[in-house]
Scaffold this active site. Structure first.
Site, PDB file in Angstrom:
ATOM      1  N   GLU A 247       1.149  -1.256   0.063  1.00  0.00           N
ATOM      2  CA  GLU A 247       0.100   0.297  -0.125  1.00  0.00           C
ATOM      3  C   GLU A 247       0.906   1.734   0.341  1.00  0.00           C
ATOM      4  OE1 GLU A 247      -3.693   2.301   2.755  1.00  0.00           O
ATOM      5  OE2 GLU A 247      -1.753   0.473   3.847  1.00  0.00           O
TER       6      GLU A 247
ATOM      7  N   LYS B 105      -9.642  -0.674  -2.459  1.00  0.00           N
ATOM      8  CA  LYS B 105     -10.115  -0.685  -0.853  1.00  0.00           C
ATOM      9  C   LYS B 105     -11.761  -0.219  -0.522  1.00  0.00           C
ATOM     10  CE  LYS B 105      -8.726   0.010   3.586  1.00  0.00           C
ATOM     11  NZ  LYS B 105      -7.003   1.004   4.825  1.00  0.00           N
TER      12      LYS B 105
ATOM     13  N   CYS C 241      -4.273  -2.774   4.623  1.00  0.00           N
ATOM     14  CA  CYS C 241      -4.138  -2.570   5.492  1.00  0.00           C
ATOM     15  C   CYS C 241      -5.187  -3.698   6.035  1.00  0.00           C
ATOM     16  CB  CYS C 241      -3.608  -1.084   5.680  1.00  0.00           C
ATOM     17  SG  CYS C 241      -3.171  -0.418   7.127  1.00  0.00           S
TER      18      CYS C 241
END
Length: 545
Positions: A300, A360, A411
């Site tokens: 990321e 995401k 994440c």
């Protein structure tokens, strides 16, 4: 009958003004809140950063003993004490660069769910079989805080403390909720055994029944980890290459010039670092020092410069892809849609350039977007550090890259059960977690997040590959063990053969059902107490009227 006789106490003559109170009237120590606070600290020690996983049941045990026989209001206070003692230090990494207000606000918000748990546990503590109901209520409380508010924050669940030991195996049968239940049940049974022993010591009548209760509870305490140990037998071992056709996977951790909130100001240096590490990989492959990978994974934020709009960033990524000769999964910040930006994974092919993407699905509130910005600015101007809000994607992160079908998570998405379940059910042969932990410095956040990846590996019987900008990057075997790992703020490169598995675990097949069933058990026990109690109060009010 005099009031003193009715309560079993002996009336004493009042002392003279200023005289010392009699020994029987000394104020008792506030052992319940002290026990709750100690329970929160012991629970903290079970989590990564300290790693004493065997201490985790002592948190639920302490809460169970503290609230036993108390009213719901007292239980709420005791739960809040335990929650603050646990969450304030556990989440300290959230305030490392932004100060105490956001950190403490998050910790208090999470502790309030433990206050609700304490109230419910107190209310059900007189029911037969209360250790079971109390353990199920832990699952219910974790389910609630994993969804509310703003999509929830399921960090610090009991199950995430069990990266080692027998209880980790239960993830393959019921996910994090079943592991949390096992931890809580071990603790509440321990509390029942200790409580029975205490009653036996104080009893003047025959102690046999109480001692049998203590023995049964103690045996049950041992039975839970024993069941976990037996549950390992049919599960995959530590091999990365067993269970399916293999693909050679390279993980690049380029590192950042320095930790901190100015990470975005370093974005060109961060991109250059990942390009340089990939060029080094290409040279090592050409020299025969490394095998030719099928896919290269960047983390990321490896390109916080939008390669769709910045030709120079695109050229650098293209240069790396052409040198290594295989697709790269690039973590980028992309303009749009509209006024938003998107946290996006891009499959960058050496011949065709950028291809499929994953956006995401669960941006972090107050980290990647600010809900009700004007309202929260009244509490802290730190909200304006997030200058532009990230948009949420709507497609599951299953990507075909270099002949490998991966399930991509970005994440904190790794701690959300449903998001991980979606990518595995979508056919992912391995799970990839792209993450950037540079904004949390040298704290325990990376270790805590890695623990979630380790549990997911067992839950779904898949290798989990973590690609981090500044660490910790890792390759996690299907049994949760670490085949490779990096250190914080150190460049790293892994190349490993990884089996692409298509087997299914019971946890995958059941999905959220174990959590729903266990939560229903706890809520059902609470209703058994609450509904008659409410009826009695209504009758009492009508009688007074």
């Amino acid at each position: 009958m005099p009031p003193a006789a009715a309560t079993g106490t002996v009336a004493r003559p009042a002392g003279r003004p200023g005289s010392t109170p009699a020994a029987g009237s000394r104020r008792r120590w506030p052992w319940r809140p002290l026990l709750a606070a100690v329970g929160g600290l012991l629970l903290l020690l079970a989590f990564p950063g300290y790693g004493l996983a065997a201490l985790a049941p002592l948190g639920p045990a302490a809460l169970a003993l503290a609230v036993r026989g108390q009213r719901a209001r007292s239980g709420a206070w005791l739960g809040l004490v335990l929650g603050l003692a646990f969450f304030v230090p556990l989440l300290s990494w959230t305030g490392v660069y932004v100060g105490p207000v956001p950190w403490l606000a998050l910790a208090v918000a999470q502790a309030l769910f433990v206050a609700l748990l304490g109230a419910a546990a107190a209310a059900t503590s007189r029911l037969p079989g209360w250790p079971l109901w109390a353990a199920a209520l832990w699952v219910a409380a974790e389910a609630l805080r994993g969804r509310l508010p703003f999509g929830g924050f399921p960090w610090g669940r009991l199950g995430l403390s069990q990266t080692d030991g027998p209880l980790l195996s239960l993830a393959a049968y019921g996910g994090v909720p079943l592991v949390s239940f096992a931890v809580a049940l071990t603790g509440t049974l321990l509390a029942a055994a200790l409580g029975a022993l205490h009653r036996a010591r104080r009893a003047t009548r025959p102690r046999g029944p109480v001692l049998r209760t203590a023995a049964l509870a103690g045996a049950a305490v041992l039975a839970v980890p024993l069941a976990g140990g037996l549950a390992w037998l049919p599960l995959p071992g530590p091999s990365l290459t067993a269970g399916g056709p293999t693909a050679t996977v390279a993980v690049v951790q380029g590192n950042v010039p320095r930790a901190g909130l100015d990470f975005n100001a370093q974005r060109r240096a961060v991109l250059d670092n990942h390009v340089s590490r990939t060029l080094e990989l290409a040279a090592a492959v050409e020299a025969g020092e490394q095998p030719q990978p099928d896919v290269v994974l960047w983390p990321e934020n490896s390109s916080d410069i939008d390669p769709y709009t910045n030709a120079d960033a695109a050229r650098q990524i293209e240069r790396a892809a052409e040198a290594v000769g295989v697709p790269i999964l690039v973590g980028a910040v992309v303009e749009g849609p509209g006024r938003f930006i998107s946290n996006t994974a891009i499959v960058w092919d050496p011949e065709d350039g950028p291809g499929r993407t994953y956006v995401k699905r669960h941006p972090v509130p107050f980290g990647e977007y600010i809900p009700h910005r004007d309202l929260f600015r009244l509490f802290s101007d730190k909200v304006d550090l997030v200058r532009r809000d990230f948009a949420a994607g709507d497609a599951v992160g299953v990507l075909d890259i270099g002949g490998v079908r991966i399930g991509d998570l970005i994440c904190f998405e790794v701690v959300y059960d449903g998001l991980v379940h979606d990518v595995v059910r979508g056919g992912a042969g391995m799970v990839v977690v792209q993450t950037n932990n540079a904004t949390f410095g040298f704290t325990d956040e990376s270790e805590q997040q890695l623990a979630a990846s380790r549990l997911r590996a067992v839950e779904f019987g898949r290798t989990v590959v973590v690609a981090a900008t500044s660490g910790i990057s890792a390759i996690v075997a299907p049994d949760g063990s670490l085949a490779r790992r990096s250190e914080l703020f150190t460049p790293a490169l892994f190349v490993e053969d990884v089996a692409q598995r298509d087997s299914t675990t019971l946890a995958e097949r059941l999905g959220a059902a174990p959590e729903g069933a266990l939560a229903a058990v706890g809520v059902g026990a609470l209703l058994v107490v609450a509904v008659p109690g409410a009826a009695r109060r209504r009758r009492a009010r009508r009688g007074r009227a």
